[in-house]
Design a protein around this motif. Structure first.
Motif, PDB file in Angstrom:
ATOM      1  N   ARG A 161     -18.498 -36.368  -1.399  1.00 25.40           N
ATOM      2  CA  ARG A 161     -19.015 -35.598  -2.746  1.00 25.40           C
ATOM      3  C   ARG A 161     -18.126 -35.543  -3.826  1.00 25.40           C
ATOM      4  NH1 ARG A 161     -21.264 -29.403  -2.711  1.00 25.40           N
ATOM      5  NH2 ARG A 161     -22.060 -29.578  -5.057  1.00 25.40           N
ATOM      6  N   TRP A 162     -16.802 -34.817  -3.359  1.00 22.87           N
ATOM      7  CA  TRP A 162     -15.780 -34.630  -4.163  1.00 22.87           C
ATOM      8  C   TRP A 162     -15.137 -36.088  -4.722  1.00 22.87           C
ATOM      9  CZ3 TRP A 162     -17.455 -30.417  -5.921  1.00 22.87           C
ATOM     10  CH2 TRP A 162     -17.767 -29.213  -5.092  1.00 22.87           C
ATOM     11  N   LEU A 188      -1.214 -26.007 -13.319  1.00 19.56           N
ATOM     12  CA  LEU A 188      -2.523 -25.483 -13.467  1.00 19.56           C
ATOM     13  C   LEU A 188      -3.542 -25.722 -12.541  1.00 19.56           C
ATOM     14  CD1 LEU A 188      -3.103 -26.154 -17.299  1.00 19.56           C
ATOM     15  CD2 LEU A 188      -2.657 -23.889 -16.201  1.00 19.56           C
ATOM     16  N   CYS A 189      -3.434 -27.124 -11.943  1.00 18.43           N
ATOM     17  CA  CYS A 189      -4.361 -27.481 -10.979  1.00 18.43           C
ATOM     18  C   CYS A 189      -4.148 -26.889  -9.751  1.00 18.43           C
ATOM     19  CB  CYS A 189      -4.338 -28.915 -10.659  1.00 18.43           C
ATOM     20  SG  CYS A 189      -4.939 -30.079 -11.937  1.00 18.43           S
ATOM     21  N   ALA A 197     -10.229 -21.425  -3.763  1.00 21.75           N
ATOM     22  CA  ALA A 197     -10.096 -21.181  -2.263  1.00 21.75           C
ATOM     23  C   ALA A 197     -10.394 -19.643  -2.178  1.00 21.75           C
ATOM     24  CB  ALA A 197      -8.834 -21.496  -1.799  1.00 21.75           C
ATOM     25  N   ALA A 198      -9.634 -18.677  -2.962  1.00 19.76           N
ATOM     26  CA  ALA A 198      -9.701 -17.356  -2.644  1.00 19.76           C
ATOM     27  C   ALA A 198     -11.114 -16.799  -3.046  1.00 19.76           C
ATOM     28  CB  ALA A 198      -8.605 -16.624  -3.600  1.00 19.76           C
ATOM     29  N   GLN A 199     -11.943 -17.525  -4.083  1.00 20.18           N
ATOM     30  CA  GLN A 199     -13.178 -17.162  -4.530  1.00 20.18           C
ATOM     31  C   GLN A 199     -14.525 -17.690  -3.923  1.00 20.18           C
ATOM     32  OE1 GLN A 199     -13.566 -14.227  -6.486  1.00 20.18           O
ATOM     33  NE2 GLN A 199     -11.429 -14.018  -6.493  1.00 20.18           N
ATOM     34  N   ASP A 200     -14.064 -18.674  -2.872  1.00 28.97           N
ATOM     35  CA  ASP A 200     -14.825 -19.660  -2.085  1.00 28.97           C
ATOM     36  C   ASP A 200     -15.962 -20.270  -3.120  1.00 28.97           C
ATOM     37  OD1 ASP A 200     -15.793 -20.842  -0.047  1.00 28.97           O
ATOM     38  OD2 ASP A 200     -17.477 -19.309   0.361  1.00 28.97           O
ATOM     39  N   VAL A 201     -15.075 -20.907  -4.083  1.00 30.91           N
ATOM     40  CA  VAL A 201     -15.918 -21.916  -5.184  1.00 30.91           C
ATOM     41  C   VAL A 201     -15.331 -23.238  -4.921  1.00 30.91           C
ATOM     42  CG1 VAL A 201     -16.454 -22.336  -7.495  1.00 30.91           C
ATOM     43  CG2 VAL A 201     -15.860 -19.820  -6.792  1.00 30.91           C
ATOM     44  N   ALA A 202     -16.576 -24.007  -4.202  1.00 32.93           N
ATOM     45  CA  ALA A 202     -16.024 -25.402  -3.651  1.00 32.93           C
ATOM     46  C   ALA A 202     -15.452 -26.136  -4.830  1.00 32.93           C
ATOM     47  CB  ALA A 202     -17.050 -26.160  -2.914  1.00 32.93           C
ATOM     48  N   ALA A 203     -15.964 -26.434  -6.070  1.00 32.13           N
ATOM     49  CA  ALA A 203     -15.502 -27.088  -6.926  1.00 32.13           C
ATOM     50  C   ALA A 203     -14.285 -26.883  -7.662  1.00 32.13           C
ATOM     51  CB  ALA A 203     -16.844 -27.338  -8.234  1.00 32.13           C
ATOM     52  N   MET A 204     -14.144 -25.551  -7.792  1.00 34.25           N
ATOM     53  CA  MET A 204     -12.805 -25.351  -8.069  1.00 34.25           C
ATOM     54  C   MET A 204     -11.532 -25.119  -7.134  1.00 34.25           C
ATOM     55  SD  MET A 204     -11.633 -21.547  -9.811  1.00 34.25           S
ATOM     56  CE  MET A 204     -13.126 -21.342 -10.833  1.00 34.25           C
ATOM     57  N   GLN A 205     -11.815 -25.414  -5.870  1.00 40.64           N
ATOM     58  CA  GLN A 205     -10.986 -25.424  -4.814  1.00 40.64           C
ATOM     59  C   GLN A 205     -10.507 -27.038  -4.760  1.00 40.64           C
ATOM     60  OE1 GLN A 205     -12.172 -23.832  -1.143  1.00 40.64           O
ATOM     61  NE2 GLN A 205     -10.240 -24.588   0.043  1.00 40.64           N
ATOM     62  N   TYR A 206     -11.424 -28.037  -4.921  1.00 42.15           N
ATOM     63  CA  TYR A 206     -11.353 -29.386  -4.365  1.00 42.15           C
ATOM     64  C   TYR A 206     -10.988 -30.278  -5.423  1.00 42.15           C
ATOM     65  CZ  TYR A 206     -13.235 -27.712   0.052  1.00 42.15           C
ATOM     66  OH  TYR A 206     -13.298 -26.904   1.164  1.00 42.15           O
ATOM     67  N   LEU A 207     -11.709 -30.123  -6.705  1.00 39.78           N
ATOM     68  CA  LEU A 207     -11.512 -31.091  -7.815  1.00 39.78           C
ATOM     69  C   LEU A 207      -9.858 -31.210  -8.212  1.00 39.78           C
ATOM     70  CD1 LEU A 207     -14.755 -31.099  -9.532  1.00 39.78           C
ATOM     71  CD2 LEU A 207     -13.888 -32.730  -8.196  1.00 39.78           C
TER      72      LEU A 207
END
Length: 395
Positions: A161-162, A188-189, A197-207
Motif C-alpha cells: 500500500r505504501w 525532517l523525514c 510512530a508516537a501518534q500511531d499515524v501510519a501515513a506519517m510513520q511510513y511515507l
C-alpha cells in the motif's frame, strides 16, 4: 563503472536478505511464546528466546526492521532513476503500476488458493488466530486496490500500500529534494516518521521513510567522498563502528521494550531504526567485505526473487504451521518451500510483469519523446532507467 555497478548490485542482495528475514520472522511467530513476546507478552525464561527477543539477535527475524530497509531502498533507487536523462514521467507511471500490481494480483490469487486449502492451526500462537475462510471476494477486491488499506489476511500486502502511494507521489519527492537541502530533508523525514510512530499515524510513520532514501540519494556523492576519505585514514575501525551503530539502532525497539514498555519503545526507537537502515545501505555499497557477500551468487539469486519471496511466503508458512507443532519445524519446512515457490512465481508471474512493464515504458516514451532524443539514449542510460524495474519494493 564496474565498481558502481557492483555497489548497486549489492543493494539487490541486501533486499534479498531482508526478504528472507521476513520469512523467518513469520516462521518464528508460529511459536506461541515468540509471538507472545512480539506482541508485548512474556517469552518465558529460556535464554535463547530472551536473546532472540531482546538483543540485537532479534534482527535475524526482525521483520519490521526489514520493512524499513525495504522502504529506504525504494526511496533511494527510484530517486536515483530520475537522474537519468532518459527518465520520462509519462512512461514511469503506467510501467511502475504494472510492475507492482501484476505480481500483487498473482500473489493474491496464490494466497486465496493456498488459504482455502484445509489446514489446522497446530499451535496457540496469537499470530495464527485468524480465520482465512474470511478471504472472500470482497476481501480479495480490497487487497487488489491496496491504496485504501488491506485486509491483513495476507499480511505482507500492507507494505505494498505504501509502496504504491510513494510511487505515485514520487514527483513530490523529486521536487522536495530540489528545493530542500537533502540533509535537511532527511532530518525532517526522520522526525516526521518518529512523530507518526508516537501518534500511531501510519501515513506519517511510513511515507517519510521513503523520503529518507530520497535524501540519502541526494547526498550520495558527498557521502561517498566522506566515507572513502574516512576509510583511507582509519580503515576497518570506521566500518566496525558503523556496523555496531547500525545494528544497535536497528535493534533499538527491542533493547528498550523490556525496561520502558511498548509505547515508549515505539516512540524512542523509530528514528534510530530509520537511521540504522540508511547506514546499512551505505555499508552495503561501500564496505568491501559486505559488498562482496551481498553480490555472492546465492545472495544475488535471493535478491532476484526477493519480491516474489516476500509476496508469496506467508500462506506457505501458515500451511506448514498447520502440519508442525513447533516453530523450528516450520522454519525447516516453510523456508525451503517458500524459496522454491518464489522462484517459480518469479518465472511465471514476476518476470513477465517485468517485461510487460519495460515494453509499456518503451512505447510510452517513444510516443512522448522526440525521435532524435530517443535515438540519443546510450546503453548506460538504459541501465539506469531499468533501476525502477529491479526494485519493486521495499518489500
Amino acid at each position: 563503472m564496474a565498481v558502481a555497478s557492483s555497489r548497486f548490485s549489492a543493494l539487490d542482495g541486501l533486499r534479498g536478505v531482508a526478504a528472507l528475514v521476513v520469512v523467518v520472522h513469520h516462521c518464528l511467530l508460529v511459536s506461541p511464546l515468540m509471538a507472545a513476546g512480539y506482541y508485548g507478552g512474556d517469552v518465558g525464561d529460556n535464554p535463547v528466546r530472551l536473546a532472540l527477543m531482546y538483543t540485537p539477535l532479534h534482527l535475524v527475524w526482525g521483520g519490521a526492521e526489514a520493512v524499513v530497509v525495504f522502504f529506504v531502498l525504494s526511496g533511494f533507487v527510484l530517486s536515483r532513476a530520475i537522474r537519468s536523462r532518459s527518465f520520462d514521467w509519462f512512461s514511469y507511471f503506467p510501467s511502475r503500476v504494472l510492475r507492482l500490481y501484476v505480481p500483487v494480483v498473482g500473489a493474491i490469487v496464490f494466497g486465496f488458493v493456498v488459504l482455502m486449502m484445509p489446514h489446522v492451526n497446530a499451535t496457540s500462537s496469537p499470530w495464527l488466530q485468524r480465520d482465512s475462510s474470511d478471504y472472500d471476494l470482497g476481501t480479495v477486491l480490497q487487497d487488489l486496490t491496496l491504496v485504501g488499506g488491506t485486509s491483513g489476511v495476507v499480511s505482507p500486502l500492507w507494505t505494498l500500500r505504501w509502496e504504491v502511494i510513494f510511487s505515485l507521489l514520487l514527483p513530490v519527492a523529486a521536487y522536495a529534494v530540489r528545493v530542500i537541502p537533502a540533509w535537511l530533508l532527511g532530518v525532517l523525514c526522520v522526525g516526521l516518521s518518529t512523530l507518526g510512530a508516537a501518534q500511531d499515524v501510519a501515513a506519517m510513520q511510513y511515507l517519510p521513510i521513503f523520503g529518507v532514501g530520497v535524501a540519502l540519494e541526494g547526498e550520495w556523492d558527498r557521502i561517498s567522498r566522506t566515507v572513502d576519505r574516512m576509510t583511507r585514514r582509519a580503515g576497518g575501525f570506521v566500518w566496525t563502528g558503523i556496523l555496531v551503530l547500525a545494528v544497535t539502532m536497528l535493534s533499538m525497539h527491542w533493547l528498550l521494550l523490556a525496561p520502558l514498555g511498548h509505547a515508549a519503545a515505539v516512540a524512542l526507537s523509530q528514528g534510530p531504526i530509520v537511521v540504522g537502515a540508511a547506514l546499512l545501505v551505505i555499508m552495503a555499497t561501500h564496505f568491501g567485505p559486505l559488498q562482496r557477500l551481498l553480490t555472492w551468487r546465492p545472495i544475488a539469486w535471493l535478491g532476484g526473487i526477493s519480491f516474489s519471496l516476500y509476496l508469496i511466503h506467508e500462506p506457505l508458512v501458515l500451511m506448514m504451521a498447520g502440519a508442525s507443532h513447533a516453530a523450528r519445524w516450520t522454519v525447516l519446512t516453510a523456508v525451503p518451500l517458500a524459496l522454491i515457490v518464489a522462484w517459480v512465481f518469479w518465472l511465471v508471474v514476476e518476470r513477465p510483469a517485468h517485461h510487460l512493464s519495460r515494453t509499456v515504458r518503451a512505447r510510452a516514451t517513444w510516443k512522448a519523446a522526440a525521435p532524435a532524443q530517443a535515438a540519443s539514449d546510450s546503453a548506460a542510460e538504459e541501465a539506469a532507467r531499468s533501476e525502477q524495474d529491479r526494485t519493486p519494493i521495499h518489500a
